[in-house]
Design a protein around this motif. Structure first.
Motif, PDB file in Angstrom:
ATOM      1  N   HIS A 362       7.056  47.507   6.453  1.00 49.75           N
ATOM      2  CA  HIS A 362       7.570  46.861   7.674  1.00 49.75           C
ATOM      3  C   HIS A 362       8.690  45.871   7.376  1.00 49.75           C
ATOM      4  O   HIS A 362       9.370  45.422   8.297  1.00 49.75           O
ATOM      5  CB  HIS A 362       6.430  46.121   8.393  1.00 49.75           C
ATOM      6  N   GLU A 363       8.855  45.501   6.124  1.00 48.98           N
ATOM      7  CA  GLU A 363       9.850  44.487   5.775  1.00 48.98           C
ATOM      8  C   GLU A 363      11.122  45.077   5.161  1.00 48.98           C
ATOM      9  O   GLU A 363      12.236  44.625   5.456  1.00 48.98           O
ATOM     10  CB  GLU A 363       9.233  43.486   4.780  1.00 48.98           C
ATOM     11  N   ILE A 364      10.933  46.073   4.302  1.00 49.21           N
ATOM     12  CA  ILE A 364      12.077  46.573   3.516  1.00 49.21           C
ATOM     13  C   ILE A 364      13.210  47.116   4.404  1.00 49.21           C
ATOM     14  O   ILE A 364      14.383  46.862   4.117  1.00 49.21           O
ATOM     15  CB  ILE A 364      11.609  47.610   2.479  1.00 49.21           C
ATOM     16  N   PRO A 365      12.877  47.817   5.505  1.00 44.10           N
ATOM     17  CA  PRO A 365      13.985  48.340   6.328  1.00 44.10           C
ATOM     18  C   PRO A 365      14.958  47.268   6.824  1.00 44.10           C
ATOM     19  O   PRO A 365      16.143  47.553   7.027  1.00 44.10           O
ATOM     20  CB  PRO A 365      13.258  49.002   7.512  1.00 44.10           C
ATOM     21  N   GLY A 385      19.383  61.209   9.730  1.00 44.69           N
ATOM     22  CA  GLY A 385      18.460  60.274   9.124  1.00 44.69           C
ATOM     23  C   GLY A 385      19.047  58.881   9.309  1.00 44.69           C
ATOM     24  O   GLY A 385      20.211  58.728   9.696  1.00 44.69           O
ATOM     25  N   THR A 386      18.253  57.838   9.090  1.00 47.60           N
ATOM     26  CA  THR A 386      18.817  56.484   9.065  1.00 47.60           C
ATOM     27  C   THR A 386      18.240  55.776   7.857  1.00 47.60           C
ATOM     28  O   THR A 386      17.163  56.147   7.363  1.00 47.60           O
ATOM     29  CB  THR A 386      18.459  55.660  10.325  1.00 47.60           C
ATOM     30  N   LEU A 387      18.949  54.747   7.410  1.00 48.78           N
ATOM     31  CA  LEU A 387      18.453  53.990   6.260  1.00 48.78           C
ATOM     32  C   LEU A 387      17.073  53.415   6.562  1.00 48.78           C
ATOM     33  O   LEU A 387      16.167  53.455   5.740  1.00 48.78           O
ATOM     34  CB  LEU A 387      19.454  52.876   5.926  1.00 48.78           C
ATOM     35  N   LYS A 388      16.901  52.920   7.782  1.00 44.80           N
ATOM     36  CA  LYS A 388      15.625  52.279   8.121  1.00 44.80           C
ATOM     37  C   LYS A 388      14.454  53.241   8.079  1.00 44.80           C
ATOM     38  O   LYS A 388      13.431  52.951   7.468  1.00 44.80           O
ATOM     39  CB  LYS A 388      15.720  51.627   9.514  1.00 44.80           C
TER      40      LYS A 388
END
Ligand SMILES: [Zn+2]
Length: 627
Positions: A362-365, A385-388
């Motif tokens: 939940h934090e890294i994105p 796709g997305t980075l998150k």
């Protein structure tokens, strides 16, 4: 349906994108138009009874500067994906692009066409082949190559070849190892849930326009026609395998477990051309697709691209893929492949670096951005796709859905949690006021979170539904990914007007008849609802053609299936596999099949009714944005 304009925060956010990327770089537009031969004479590709399968003019509104209701980066990608028709990209290689979600590529062999990826639907594939025959000269299809096991690369096969010609050995179909298993399995056991989620990912049911559908990032839209499947006749197992097809040499590189569980890339030494399949395209791809599928191996993906560079980059003048437009020039192609490799490596390594520091799914994105060397490359941007969401996928691949915090290990279901939270916050009006405050400040992620609680606590609260719809809409307007825009805008639409049933025909007799008895029985197990049967019973299926037999046992809350049995059961059915699938697909009834002499019964015939009566029917339009 009332669609709102962009709010000030949305317009500001979208304008900021103009400074982030080099919109003056027109190379992609040159590449996407290079070699144009002609496009379709009609504006639409139609199917049975004139039904529109694909509308070639649907994205004609995407001209000029982006309106403030569309992220300018997505607008640019949509413009590129709207350039459609037939293109000659090498004297012997031609593509039909953007007449479906994917590309069809034709290789000129000595005597006919080698078709790479016959699109998603029979109608678009047939029309695309006809377009090529009309402008390049009529040729027979002499071979088909499926690059990978996703339906948008095989579903139109019956539009380009007859099964009889394939069966007679006249037209080989070449595919990577594991193709049939994955082409079918991805769509069966979780099929209904996946189809419903796919409506969100692809924005099915959204009207196109500046406040609506603006493409899927990976391509314009999926064709709404019939999907088919003819099994391959020639399987490639190893990197380095080669074929000569109609005088054309092809060298294969396996890429199973990258973008698809069954996928290969291939190189044409005579043409110095590389087909990258869907491993490298002009966007960041999905590590875990929003519709749902097995998570992909990001590190493996990066390594396949690295291997492509080693095997082919030096001797490649042209790269083309199963989506988007080609690129020319050895140095440009090497740079593109290197950045694509590093993109997946970055997503993988940075997620795990931060996870190893103790940060969670939940934090890294919210902690990462693309690095300087990749951020300005349009082909690395998250249009699909997305980075998150890819970061979450890498986390899930290694560590699962749990963030490791005991407080989140056994959460209440959404509606139960929502009811308590709304009460704790002082009731519906207080939550609504907080949602409105967040909305007014452009704090849409928080507004969506808090309003979702209110909607799940009280789905009759019209003010909550409306404000949540308005919130998701602004999130859609800001999204760079076509997938995210579709997800948010369809959520808004369903909150406002309910669910528009999908017009896409997902029933596919070819999938049904090719899934095999084993998978079909497993699927019966998924549909089996023990609450609907009065007691335990057994049914033995003796297949007269294959000689196999399977015992179905309704017991312990499951419909077990096993090939281990003593030959006895409450009901014994002797039938052909074809009869079994006709029964399963409700194409024929028991009486018909008995009449045809391909099914007979011994024992308690009521058990057949008990079995079929215990199978759930799945609602293809189940609720998502409401409980
Ligand atoms: Zn595809």
């Amino acid at each position: 349906m009332c669609k709102n304009p962009a709010t000030d925060p949305t317009a500001t956010a979208n304008r900021a994108v103009l400074d982030l990327l080099n919109f003056g770089d027109r190379q992609d537009f040159e590449d996407a138009s290079r070699g144009f031969v002609a496009t379709f004479e009609e504006d639409v590709i139609t199917g049975a009874e004139g039904k529109i399968v694909f509308d070639l003019k649907r994205y004609a509104f995407m001209q000029g500067a982006a309106p403030d209701t569309v992220n300018p980066s997505l607008w640019r990608q949509g413009q590129l994906n709207a350039i459609h028709g037939l293109f000659t990209i090498h004297p012997r290689i031609h593509q039909i692009r953007n007449a479906d979600i994917s590309n069809m590529t034709l290789i000129t062999g000595d005597t006919g066409w080698i078709v790479i990826d016959p699109l998603l639907t029979v109608e678009t594939a047939r029309a695309s082949l006809a377009l090529a025959n009309r402008h390049l000269g009529e040729r027979p299809v002499v071979a088909v190559i499926y690059t990978h096991s996703h339906a948008d690369h095989f579903g139109g096969v019956r539009g380009v070849v007859d099964q009889a010609d394939v069966a007679a050995g006249k037209v080989p179909i070449i595919a990577p190892d594991g193709f049939m298993e994955y082409a079918i399995s991805e769509n069966v056991l979780a099929g209904n849930a996946m189809n419903r989620r796919a409506q969100y990912q692809f924005g099915m049911g959204l009207d196109a326009g500046p406040r609506g559908h603006a493409g899927c990032g990976l391509g314009p839209a999926a064709g709404a026609g019939s999907i088919s499947l003819i099994p391959p006749t020639d399987t490639v197992y190893r990197t380095g395998e080669a074929r000569i097809v109609d005088g054309v040499e092809i060298e294969f590189q396996m890429a199973n477990g990258s973008e698809a569980p069954s996928e290969f890339m291939f190189y044409f030494p005579q043409f110095r051309a590389l087909c990258a399949s869907e491993v490298t395209t002009h966007n960041m791809h999905n590590i875990l697709t929003p519709r749902g599928a097995e998570i992909r191996n990001t590190l493996g993906w990066a390594k396949y691209i690295d291997e492509s560079i080693a095997l082919f980059a030096e001797r490649t003048d042209l790269i083309f893929a199963s989506h988007h437009w080609p690129q020319w020039g050895t140095e440009r192609i090497r740079g593109f492949l290197t950045r694509q490799r590093d993109l997946y490596r970055f997503i993988h390594d940075e997620t795990l670096r931060l996870a190893n520091h103790g940060h969670t799914i939940h934090e890294i994105p919210d902690m990462l951005e693309l690095p300087e060397g990749l951020r300005h490359d349009f082909a690395c941007r998250g249009y699909y796709g997305t980075l998150k969401h890819n970061i979450k996928a890498v986390y899930q691949f290694y560590l699962g859905w749990w963030d490791g915090n005991p407080s989140t290990y056994d959460c209440l279901p959404p509606a139960e949690s929502a009811t308590r939270l709304v009460r704790a916050m002082g009731g519906a009006d207080a939550v609504l006021a907080e949602g409105q405050r967040a909305y007014d400040e452009g704090d849409y992620r928080w507004a969506a979170e808090i309003l979702n609680k209110l909607v799940f606590a009280d789905p009759q609260n019209a003010a909550a539904l409306k404000l949540q719809a308005d919130t998701l809409e602004q999130m859609g307007y800001q999204a760079e990914a076509g997938t995210w825009r579709n997800i948010f805008l369809l959520g808004a639409q369903e909150l406002r007007e309910g669910i528009r049933p999908s017009t896409v025909n997902t029933s596919n007799p070819d999938v049904l008849f090719n899934m095999g008895v084993g998978m079909a029985l497993d699927f019966l197990g998924v549909k089996f609802n023990a609450a609907k049967v009065p007691g335990d019973f057994t049914v033995l299926l003796n297949f007269s053609d294959s000689g196999q037999s399977h015992l179905l046992a309704a017991q312990n809350g499951v419909l077990a299936n096993t090939t281990y049995h003593d030959g006895t059961a409450d009901l014994v059915l002797t039938l052909t596999e074809a009869a079994f699938f006709q029964l399963l697909g409700q194409i024929a009834g028991v009486e018909d099949l008995i009449g045809q002499g391909i099914l007979s019964m011994q024992g308690d015939a009521t058990k057949l009714g008990a079995l079929f009566g215990a199978l759930d029917a799945f609602d293809p339009n189940f609720a998502i944005v409401t409980p």
